[in-house]
Design an enzyme around this catalytic site. Structure first.
Site, PDB file in Angstrom:
ATOM      1  N   LEU A  34     -16.008 -24.871   8.295  1.00  0.00           N
ATOM      2  CA  LEU A  34     -15.585 -26.274   8.302  1.00  0.00           C
ATOM      3  C   LEU A  34     -14.578 -26.578   9.404  1.00  0.00           C
ATOM      4  O   LEU A  34     -14.433 -27.721   9.809  1.00  0.00           O
ATOM      5  CB  LEU A  34     -14.981 -26.645   6.942  1.00  0.00           C
ATOM      6  CG  LEU A  34     -15.935 -26.581   5.740  1.00  0.00           C
ATOM      7  CD1 LEU A  34     -15.187 -26.883   4.459  1.00  0.00           C
ATOM      8  CD2 LEU A  34     -17.079 -27.565   5.928  1.00  0.00           C
ATOM      9  N   GLY A  35     -13.852 -25.569   9.855  1.00  0.00           N
ATOM     10  CA  GLY A  35     -12.869 -25.799  10.902  1.00  0.00           C
ATOM     11  C   GLY A  35     -11.858 -24.677  10.952  1.00  0.00           C
ATOM     12  O   GLY A  35     -11.970 -23.678  10.233  1.00  0.00           O
ATOM     13  N   ALA A  36     -10.862 -24.827  11.801  1.00  0.00           N
ATOM     14  CA  ALA A  36      -9.815 -23.817  11.950  1.00  0.00           C
ATOM     15  C   ALA A  36      -8.535 -24.505  12.379  1.00  0.00           C
ATOM     16  O   ALA A  36      -8.560 -25.572  12.988  1.00  0.00           O
ATOM     17  CB  ALA A  36     -10.219 -22.752  12.968  1.00  0.00           C
ATOM     18  N   GLY A  37      -7.410 -23.901  12.032  1.00  0.00           N
ATOM     19  CA  GLY A  37      -6.112 -24.446  12.404  1.00  0.00           C
ATOM     20  C   GLY A  37      -5.127 -23.334  12.660  1.00  0.00           C
ATOM     21  O   GLY A  37      -5.504 -22.162  12.792  1.00  0.00           O
ATOM     22  N   GLY A  38      -3.853 -23.688  12.704  1.00  0.00           N
ATOM     23  CA  GLY A  38      -2.839 -22.699  13.010  1.00  0.00           C
ATOM     24  C   GLY A  38      -2.690 -21.625  11.964  1.00  0.00           C
ATOM     25  O   GLY A  38      -2.233 -20.526  12.258  1.00  0.00           O
ATOM     26  N   GLY A  40      -5.282 -20.560   9.757  1.00  0.00           N
ATOM     27  CA  GLY A  40      -6.496 -19.787   9.500  1.00  0.00           C
ATOM     28  C   GLY A  40      -7.730 -20.649   9.613  1.00  0.00           C
ATOM     29  O   GLY A  40      -7.676 -21.785  10.094  1.00  0.00           O
ATOM     30  N   VAL A  42     -11.331 -22.349   7.777  1.00  0.00           N
ATOM     31  CA  VAL A  42     -11.765 -22.946   6.517  1.00  0.00           C
ATOM     32  C   VAL A  42     -13.285 -22.893   6.443  1.00  0.00           C
ATOM     33  O   VAL A  42     -13.973 -23.215   7.421  1.00  0.00           O
ATOM     34  CB  VAL A  42     -11.282 -24.402   6.386  1.00  0.00           C
ATOM     35  CG1 VAL A  42     -11.609 -24.955   5.007  1.00  0.00           C
ATOM     36  CG2 VAL A  42      -9.789 -24.495   6.658  1.00  0.00           C
ATOM     37  N   LYS A  56      -9.871 -21.391   2.472  1.00  0.00           N
ATOM     38  CA  LYS A  56      -9.066 -21.120   3.667  1.00  0.00           C
ATOM     39  C   LYS A  56      -8.692 -19.649   3.677  1.00  0.00           C
ATOM     40  O   LYS A  56      -8.104 -19.139   2.716  1.00  0.00           O
ATOM     41  CB  LYS A  56      -7.799 -21.978   3.692  1.00  0.00           C
ATOM     42  CG  LYS A  56      -6.821 -21.564   4.797  1.00  0.00           C
ATOM     43  CD  LYS A  56      -5.709 -22.571   5.009  1.00  0.00           C
ATOM     44  CE  LYS A  56      -6.176 -23.718   5.856  1.00  0.00           C
ATOM     45  NZ  LYS A  56      -5.051 -24.623   6.240  1.00  0.00           N
ATOM     46  N   ASP A 150       4.017 -30.896   6.200  1.00  0.00           N
ATOM     47  CA  ASP A 150       3.058 -31.077   7.297  1.00  0.00           C
ATOM     48  C   ASP A 150       2.092 -32.219   6.969  1.00  0.00           C
ATOM     49  O   ASP A 150       0.890 -32.101   7.157  1.00  0.00           O
ATOM     50  CB  ASP A 150       2.290 -29.784   7.556  1.00  0.00           C
ATOM     51  CG  ASP A 150       1.581 -29.784   8.912  1.00  0.00           C
ATOM     52  OD1 ASP A 150       1.945 -30.595   9.774  1.00  0.00           O
ATOM     53  OD2 ASP A 150       0.647 -28.975   9.089  1.00  0.00           O
TER      54      ASP A 150
END
Length: 611
Positions: A34-38, A40, A42, A56, A150
């Protein structure tokens, strides 16, 4: 944790799993990225009952930090107590796993960031309902003793029945760990509160300030304190007033009170709900069935639990044949033949409405009778035909003449292999394998004649066939026949809006150049057919890695880069570069730039291959 990828609604909502992604987490089979961020990546998965969940998985470097693990476990326990109408509940987690993870209910809706980026500012009535929903979510979150820390447009999902706040409290787990000193940013600069930016105490009022910024962004399409470098935005948040140009009058009191520099002067959640009520045209805030603009509501249908069609690059079924167990009873292998293949995602769907390959909830294997029904004794016929004469092994290949399904074809091929093995064809099978291996070895030797003495088997397996070789052989992504000498350029300060070309010697920033390979503006971009790859921790920063990696991107945002990050760049002209991020300017520096080292291998790829 988001129900949409970082790339926004313009990209693929359900991305195929990448090479380094896990295929399952604690029994949850992962269906898509589904995506990624700082923190980890998802993934989409399903409960045993078929309900979609977002999982996540925490980054390895965070997982190795003991203080992070302690705080993460504490925050997850607190998050599991949050059960609100406007939050995505945490339904499962394992904070002691090698890679800690948590699962929340999947929300089929775009993030506020995606919606505004794709369709522009939202109407006033929608913003009021949005703020009221977020305020109710904060009421529940703060009641559990959690400060979000956040709250930003990417952490607010727009569902058909209202907003959902996600990732509450998780940022605190990374705060003050050993990683924060190495470039890791906790929170998003454009939506921080002054006390957070200054490193002072963070309270529930910090989330109220962030909510004011979210409201301004939703109504105007721009952050209240502008965009630019992190230190520049943070300076304005602490010392300057917000730019509320274009903010509708009905929202002005609500937003300005939330953005007060003094935390004690900001409204409470109860005050916020009263402000939303006062700004509404109705006697009571009521959420209609269609509270979102039509274009945004239409995006929800692309984020339903059933994933999007599988990409053309879906990997084929494993090439290794099933284990052959000699047996005097010819019918015995019937059950093992069907069982290994039934669960494999690449098997073609039975009907057009079935989930695409590699996606969807776990599906039980089809009943055996559907495989064997066409022929009551399916194993007998192949054995009778092939047992006397082993050589005609390819005979089953022409079998799919009209509309036979892939499952039937697969069964026929496996049955033929088993029959051939019983007839004594195992020896011939392995001889054929050895012959294929010999041909591959000869191909590698041929490609090495160009003078490449530095590539091993791993690199040779992906080499493109040299032009002097047999043109009938298939070509693919490859390393060059001869590795050029690397040239290194240290401490290049690349300003925002400037570019560099790998063909230049020395490589140096140019303003508004043409034919550039790399540029910087809140992230790194490639041009002219160039491709970027952000290397994972522990990957070898070598030419071989940079020429064989295929996780291509044309833009990598700054929030994914920290000091020490390494990227590979393949230029459209065939040059390859290893980029090492050395840092960003200090807060005292008014300039916006990124400092990097470059190691360049010129002419490392064929132009055809790099395009």
């Amino acid at each position: 944790m988001s129900g949409a990828p970082r790339g926004g609604s313009g990209g693929t909502v359900f991305q195929p799993l990448e090479e380094g992604d896990p295929r399952s987490v604690a029994g949850y089979r992962l269906s898509a990225r589904l995506g990624a961020g700082g923190m980890g990546a998802v993934y989409l998965s399903y409960t045993p009952g078929g309900r979609p969940v977002a999982i996540k998985v925490i980054r390895p470097d965070f997982a190795e930090d003991a203080e992070f693990r302690r705080r993460f476990a504490q925050e997850v326990r607190a998050a599991q107590r949050v059960q609100g109408l406007y939050t995505a509940p945490v339904i499962d987690a394992d904070t002691d796993a090698r890679r800690p993870w948590l699962a929340t209910a999947y929300v089929p809706g775009p993030s506020l960031a995606d919606a505004v980026r794709s369709h522009g500012p939202l109407p006033v009535d929608t913003v009021l309902l949005l703020v009221a929903g977020i305020a109710e979510a904060l009421q529940v979150i703060h009641g559990a003793g959690i400060v979000h820390r956040d709250l930003k447009p990417a952490n607010v999902l727009l569902a058909a029945d209202g907003p959902r706040v996600i990732d509450f409290g998780i940022a605190r787990a990374a705060d003050a760990t050993s990683l924060t000193g190495s470039g890791v940013t906790i929170g998003t600069p454009s939506f921080m509160a002054p006390e957070q930016a200054a490193g002072r105490e963070v309270t529930a009022a910090t989330d109220i300030f962030a909510l004011g910024q979210v409201a301004a962004y939703a109504a105007t399409g721009s952050p209240a304190f502008g965009e630019g470098t992190s230190h520049g935005v943070l300076y304005r948040i602490v010392h300057e007033e917000p730019d509320l140009t274009g903010l509708p009058d009905r929202l002005r009191e609500l937003v300005t009170r939330c953005l007060d520099k003094d935390p004690a002067a900001r409204p409470s959640v109860t005050d916020l709900l009263a402000l939303c009520q006062g700004a509404s045209d109705q006697t009571a805030l009521r959420r209609p069935d269609e509270w979102l603009p039509g274009a945004v509501a239409a995006d929800i249908t692309t984020r339903t639990a059933a994933p999007a069609p599988a990409a053309a690059t879906t990997p084929p079924p494993p090439a290794t044949p099933p284990t052959v167990v000699p047996s005097s009873a010819p019918a015995a292998p019937a059950a093992p033949v069907a069982a290994p293949h039934a669960p494999h995602p690449p098997t073609a769907p039975a009907t057009p409405s079935a989930p695409p390959q590699g996606f969807g909830p776990p599906v039980p294997p089809p009943p055996q009778q559907h495989v064997h029904a066409p022929t009551p004794a399916p194993m007998a016929a192949p054995m009778a035909v092939h047992a006397p004469t082993p050589p005609p092994v390819p005979a089953p290949a022409p079998a799919p003449a009209r509309k036979s399904s892939s499952r039937t074809v697969l069964f026929a091929v496996v049955a033929a292999v088993l029959a051939f093995a019983v007839a004594g064809g195992v020896t011939a099978f392995f001889l054929l394998q050895d012959d294929d291996a010999t041909k591959r070895t000869q191909a590698r030797d041929t490609s090495a004649q160009g003078g490449d003495t530095g590539t091993g088997d791993g690199a040779a397996a992906g080499n493109e066939t040299p032009k002097a070789a047999d043109s009938a052989k298939p070509s693919g992504p490859a390393t060059p026949p001869k590795a050029p000498e690397p040239v290194t350029y240290k401490a290049i300060d690349l300003p925002s809006g400037y570019e560099v070309s790998l063909a230049d010697d020395p490589v140096k920033p140019k303003d508004n150049s043409t034919g550039y390979d790399l540029s910087y503006s809140l992230g790194l971009s490639s041009n002219d057919g160039g491709r970027l790859v952000l290397l994972r921790n522990g990957q070898d920063p070598s030419l071989e890695t940079c020429t064989t990696e295929t996780r291509f991107a044309t833009y990598i945002s700054q929030d994914m880069l920290t000091k020490g990050s390494r990227l590979c760049l393949q230029s459209g002209a065939g040059d390859v570069a290893l980029i090492t991020i050395q840092g960003f300017p200090p807060e005292s520096d008014p300039s916006d730039y990124i400092t990097l080292d470059l190691t360049v291998w010129r002419g490392a790829l064929d132009v055809e291959q790099a395009s």
